[in-house]
Motif scaffolding. Structure first.
Motif, short mmCIF file in Angstrom:
data_model
loop_
_atom_site.label_atom_id
_atom_site.label_comp_id
_atom_site.label_asym_id
_atom_site.label_seq_id
_atom_site.Cartn_x
_atom_site.Cartn_y
_atom_site.Cartn_z
N MET A 1 0.84 -1.20 0.00
CA MET A 1 0.00 0.00 0.00
C MET A 1 0.87 1.25 0.00
SD MET A 1 -1.20 2.62 2.19
CE MET A 1 -0.69 1.96 3.75
N ALA A 2 1.92 1.24 0.81
CA ALA A 2 2.81 2.41 0.88
C ALA A 2 3.54 2.64 -0.44
CB ALA A 2 3.82 2.23 2.01
N TRP A 3 3.72 1.59 -1.23
CA TRP A 3 4.38 1.72 -2.53
C TRP A 3 3.40 2.13 -3.63
CZ3 TRP A 3 6.98 -3.66 -1.81
CH2 TRP A 3 7.96 -3.55 -0.82
N GLY A 4 2.14 2.37 -3.25
CA GLY A 4 1.18 2.88 -4.22
C GLY A 4 0.27 1.85 -4.85
N ARG A 5 0.26 0.65 -4.33
CA ARG A 5 -0.61 -0.40 -4.88
C ARG A 5 -2.04 -0.21 -4.38
NH1 ARG A 5 2.35 -1.68 -8.90
NH2 ARG A 5 4.15 -2.99 -8.45
N ASN A 6 -2.94 0.10 -5.30
CA ASN A 6 -4.33 0.34 -4.92
C ASN A 6 -5.00 -0.93 -4.40
OD1 ASN A 6 -6.47 2.29 -4.69
ND2 ASN A 6 -7.49 1.12 -6.29
N TRP A 7 -4.65 -2.10 -4.94
CA TRP A 7 -5.26 -3.34 -4.46
C TRP A 7 -4.97 -3.54 -2.98
CZ3 TRP A 7 -2.30 -6.96 -2.14
CH2 TRP A 7 -0.93 -6.99 -2.44
N ALA B 1 -6.05 4.68 10.13
CA ALA B 1 -5.31 4.23 8.95
C ALA B 1 -6.21 4.26 7.71
CB ALA B 1 -4.75 2.83 9.17
N ILE B 2 -7.46 3.85 7.86
CA ILE B 2 -8.39 3.88 6.73
C ILE B 2 -8.59 5.31 6.25
CG2 ILE B 2 -10.79 3.50 6.03
CD1 ILE B 2 -10.77 1.02 7.89
N VAL B 3 -8.82 6.21 7.18
CA VAL B 3 -9.04 7.61 6.81
C VAL B 3 -7.81 8.18 6.11
CG1 VAL B 3 -9.35 9.94 7.75
CG2 VAL B 3 -10.78 8.06 8.58
N LEU B 4 -6.62 7.91 6.64
CA LEU B 4 -5.39 8.43 6.04
C LEU B 4 -5.20 7.93 4.61
CD1 LEU B 4 -2.85 8.23 8.99
CD2 LEU B 4 -3.87 10.28 7.99
N MET B 5 -5.59 6.69 4.34
CA MET B 5 -5.40 6.15 2.99
C MET B 5 -6.31 6.80 1.96
SD MET B 5 -4.81 2.04 3.42
CE MET B 5 -6.51 1.73 3.82
N PHE B 6 -7.38 7.45 2.41
CA PHE B 6 -8.33 8.03 1.47
C PHE B 6 -8.37 9.56 1.52
CE2 PHE B 6 -9.64 3.66 1.63
CZ PHE B 6 -9.91 3.40 0.30
N LEU B 7 -7.42 10.17 2.18
CA LEU B 7 -7.32 11.63 2.14
C LEU B 7 -6.92 12.05 0.73
CD1 LEU B 7 -5.46 12.42 5.49
CD2 LEU B 7 -7.86 12.85 4.93
N PRO B 8 -7.29 13.26 0.31
CA PRO B 8 -6.96 13.71 -1.05
C PRO B 8 -5.47 13.60 -1.38
CG PRO B 8 -8.52 15.21 -0.06
CD PRO B 8 -8.12 14.24 1.02
N ALA B 9 -4.60 13.89 -0.43
CA ALA B 9 -3.17 13.80 -0.70
C ALA B 9 -2.75 12.36 -1.00
CB ALA B 9 -2.38 14.32 0.50
N ALA B 10 -3.41 11.40 -0.39
CA ALA B 10 -3.08 9.99 -0.62
C ALA B 10 -3.61 9.51 -1.97
CB ALA B 10 -3.64 9.13 0.49
N ALA C 1 -3.52 10.86 -4.86
CA ALA C 1 -2.52 11.06 -5.91
C ALA C 1 -1.43 9.99 -5.84
CB ALA C 1 -1.89 12.45 -5.77
N HIS C 2 -1.10 9.58 -4.67
CA HIS C 2 -0.08 8.53 -4.48
C HIS C 2 -0.51 7.23 -5.15
CE1 HIS C 2 2.99 6.13 -2.50
NE2 HIS C 2 2.06 5.35 -1.99
N PHE C 3 -1.79 6.91 -5.10
CA PHE C 3 -2.27 5.66 -5.68
C PHE C 3 -2.53 5.75 -7.17
CE2 PHE C 3 -3.18 5.15 -1.17
CZ PHE C 3 -2.59 3.92 -0.96
#
Length: 157
Positions: free
Chosen positions: A72-78, A131-140, A142-144
């Protein structure tokens, strides 16, 4: 930050398992209740095997969480989706557990929740929810959207 929260949540789950397993007398009483004909040696062997198996499974779960959190940290949406599903289930189950104890429903079935278990459950809900909220913030988001060329840690040199 979400990766570290997922890893912390998995480690917290391992601590919770270890706390639950630390009450050997309860484990022995449960085995004796299920099969009163067992000798003490058989009960001790069953407890040891159960402890080892449970710790092995809990350790494997931590490793899987670490692997998926890294993806997830490497940008994998799955990986983000898998962690969201697992985290939502954990949050939902934790809230139901707390609600069952607060409402007295759990007591009807003879299930108790000690303060340590309750604290670990609340902490797990907080870690997973955050953790769930952080993964779906607008800044995140773009990472995915960025494509990742390989399925491993990018070269730091």
């Amino acid at each position: 930050m979400a990766r570290w929260l997922w890893i912390a949540s998995a480690l917290l789950g391992l601590v919770q398992v270890m706390v639950d397993l630390s009450d050997r007398d309860t484990l022995i009483a449960e085995i004796r209740k299920r099969d009163p004909g067992m000798s003490q040696d058989e009960i001790d062997a069953a407890v040891q095997a159960g402890l080892l198996f449970t710790l092995l499974i809990a350790g494997l779960i931590v490793l899987v969480y670490v692997k998926i959190a890294n993806r997830m940290a490497w940008g994998r949406n799955w990986a983000r989706i898998v962690l969201t599903v697992l985290g939502a289930g954990s949050v939902g189950f934790g809230l139901l557990q707390l609600l069952a104890h607060a409402s007295g429903v759990a007591a009807v079935f003879g299930v108790a929740l000690d303060p340590v278990d309750a604290s670990l459950t609340v902490a797990g809900i907080g870690l997973d929810g955050t953790a769930i909220v952080l993964m779906f913030l607008p800044a995140a988001a773009a990472h995915f959207r960025q494509p990742v060329a390989v399925d491993r840690v990018p070269d730091q040199s």
